[in-house]
Design a protein around this motif. Structure first.
Motif, PDB file in Angstrom:
ATOM      1  N   TYR A  73       0.818  -1.217   0.000  1.00 31.35           N
ATOM      2  CA  TYR A  73       0.000   0.000   0.000  1.00 31.35           C
ATOM      3  C   TYR A  73       0.847   1.261   0.000  1.00 31.35           C
ATOM      4  O   TYR A  73       0.315   2.362   0.112  1.00 31.35           O
ATOM      5  CB  TYR A  73      -0.909   0.033   1.235  1.00 31.35           C
ATOM      6  N   SER A  74       2.157   1.108  -0.110  1.00 33.92           N
ATOM      7  CA  SER A  74       3.039   2.254   0.131  1.00 33.92           C
ATOM      8  C   SER A  74       4.093   2.494  -0.945  1.00 33.92           C
ATOM      9  O   SER A  74       4.920   3.387  -0.793  1.00 33.92           O
ATOM     10  CB  SER A  74       3.729   2.055   1.484  1.00 33.92           C
ATOM     11  N   LYS A  75       4.081   1.710  -2.039  1.00 34.56           N
ATOM     12  CA  LYS A  75       5.115   1.857  -3.061  1.00 34.56           C
ATOM     13  C   LYS A  75       5.154   3.292  -3.583  1.00 34.56           C
ATOM     14  O   LYS A  75       4.140   3.846  -4.013  1.00 34.56           O
ATOM     15  CB  LYS A  75       4.883   0.895  -4.223  1.00 34.56           C
ATOM     16  N   GLY A  76       6.336   3.905  -3.489  1.00 36.70           N
ATOM     17  CA  GLY A  76       6.540   5.250  -3.993  1.00 36.70           C
ATOM     18  C   GLY A  76       5.898   6.358  -3.174  1.00 36.70           C
ATOM     19  O   GLY A  76       5.950   7.519  -3.562  1.00 36.70           O
ATOM     20  N   LYS A  77       5.331   6.029  -2.042  1.00 38.12           N
ATOM     21  CA  LYS A  77       4.639   7.029  -1.218  1.00 38.12           C
ATOM     22  C   LYS A  77       5.637   7.752  -0.313  1.00 38.12           C
ATOM     23  O   LYS A  77       6.702   7.226   0.014  1.00 38.12           O
ATOM     24  CB  LYS A  77       3.564   6.375  -0.344  1.00 38.12           C
ATOM     25  N   PRO A  78       5.275   8.969   0.123  1.00 35.37           N
ATOM     26  CA  PRO A  78       6.152   9.693   1.048  1.00 35.37           C
ATOM     27  C   PRO A  78       6.106   9.069   2.441  1.00 35.37           C
ATOM     28  O   PRO A  78       5.179   8.328   2.772  1.00 35.37           O
ATOM     29  CB  PRO A  78       5.566  11.107   1.065  1.00 35.37           C
ATOM     30  N   ALA A  79       7.093   9.415   3.254  1.00 31.94           N
ATOM     31  CA  ALA A  79       7.146   8.928   4.636  1.00 31.94           C
ATOM     32  C   ALA A  79       5.941   9.449   5.411  1.00 31.94           C
ATOM     33  O   ALA A  79       5.409  10.522   5.122  1.00 31.94           O
ATOM     34  CB  ALA A  79       8.439   9.385   5.300  1.00 31.94           C
ATOM     35  N   ALA A  80       5.522   8.705   6.406  1.00 34.21           N
ATOM     36  CA  ALA A  80       4.432   9.134   7.276  1.00 34.21           C
ATOM     37  C   ALA A  80       4.875  10.355   8.078  1.00 34.21           C
ATOM     38  O   ALA A  80       6.061  10.510   8.398  1.00 34.21           O
ATOM     39  CB  ALA A  80       4.038   7.997   8.219  1.00 34.21           C
ATOM     40  N   ASN A  81       3.922  11.179   8.418  1.00 33.66           N
ATOM     41  CA  ASN A  81       4.209  12.345   9.243  1.00 33.66           C
ATOM     42  C   ASN A  81       4.632  11.878  10.630  1.00 33.66           C
ATOM     43  O   ASN A  81       3.879  11.168  11.302  1.00 33.66           O
ATOM     44  CB  ASN A  81       2.948  13.217   9.336  1.00 33.66           C
ATOM     45  N   PRO A  82       5.827  12.268  11.093  1.00 31.66           N
ATOM     46  CA  PRO A  82       6.292  11.801  12.403  1.00 31.66           C
ATOM     47  C   PRO A  82       5.457  12.345  13.563  1.00 31.66           C
ATOM     48  O   PRO A  82       5.530  11.843  14.670  1.00 31.66           O
ATOM     49  CB  PRO A  82       7.738  12.293  12.484  1.00 31.66           C
ATOM     50  N   ARG A  83       4.631  13.352  13.316  1.00 29.58           N
ATOM     51  CA  ARG A  83       3.792  13.944  14.361  1.00 29.58           C
ATOM     52  C   ARG A  83       2.375  13.388  14.348  1.00 29.58           C
ATOM     53  O   ARG A  83       1.475  13.953  14.947  1.00 29.58           O
ATOM     54  CB  ARG A  83       3.743  15.464  14.203  1.00 29.58           C
ATOM     55  N   SER A  84       2.165  12.262  13.636  1.00 30.20           N
ATOM     56  CA  SER A  84       0.833  11.660  13.608  1.00 30.20           C
ATOM     57  C   SER A  84       0.873  10.312  14.323  1.00 30.20           C
ATOM     58  O   SER A  84       1.923   9.818  14.705  1.00 30.20           O
ATOM     59  CB  SER A  84       0.357  11.497  12.162  1.00 30.20           C
TER      60      SER A  84
END
Length: 173
Positions: A73-84
């Motif tokens: 579900y994450s190929k090529g996606k940006p990193a998750a927000n570290p504040r979430s």
């Protein structure tokens, strides 16, 4: 809204068995090759198997897998927000202080950035991020008889600066 919370010990009388361990962590990554380069190429985990082109399972010591990596579900996606909400970090326990020193030296020699290095009284740890921004803690536990204890008998865990030079001196022993 002011919610009253019951103390944890009164919420449930079930206790997980003392020999229970956490078997593995499964991470969503954006690029499987980069993740494998970090976890296998840099940290030294072994690739045990792949699942198509989108997932890999890695381990230490021949276990089926300690870490699963997938791009389902994450190929090529940006990193998750570290504040979430989400995973704070994955902690990898090394068997000895010297083993921790070896990986710290390896990271330093490759100029891999740390996000922190702490002495917690019960353990010594370095922190870094994988290529997808997932937090990774590399640590070793002190022997239980060395853990700091408060007067009331509870653990006196703390966060102080880890003396990296002292840790690395383990390599000379």
């Amino acid at each position: 809204m002011n919610e009253s919370k019951a103390p944890v010990e009164t919420m449930n009388d079930y206790k997980v068995p003392t020999q229970t361990t956490i078997g593995h962590v499964h991470l969503k990554v954006s690029n499987l090759d980069k993740a494998l380069e970090f976890y296998c190429g840099l940290l030294g985990f072994e690739l045990t198997t792949t699942y198509g082109e989108d997932a890999a399972f890695i381990s230490a010591g021949g276990y089926h897998h300690h870490i699963g990596l997938n791009t389902w579900y994450s190929k090529g996606k940006p990193a998750a927000n570290p504040r979430s909400v989400g995973l704070f970090h994955t902690a990898i326990l090394y068997p000895s202080r010297k083993d921790l020193a070896v990986i710290v030296k390896r990271l330093i020699d490759r100029n891999y950035p740390f996000t922190g290095a702490s002495d917690h009284g019960v353990s010594e740890a370095v922190y870094l991020d994988d290529p997808d921004g997932n937090g990774v803690e590399l640590y070793r536990d002190r022997p239980k008889e060395e853990w700091p204890i408060k007067e009331d008998g509870s653990l006196d865990m703390y966060t102080q600066r880890l003396d990296l030079a002292d840790l690395l001196s383990e390599l000379d022993k």
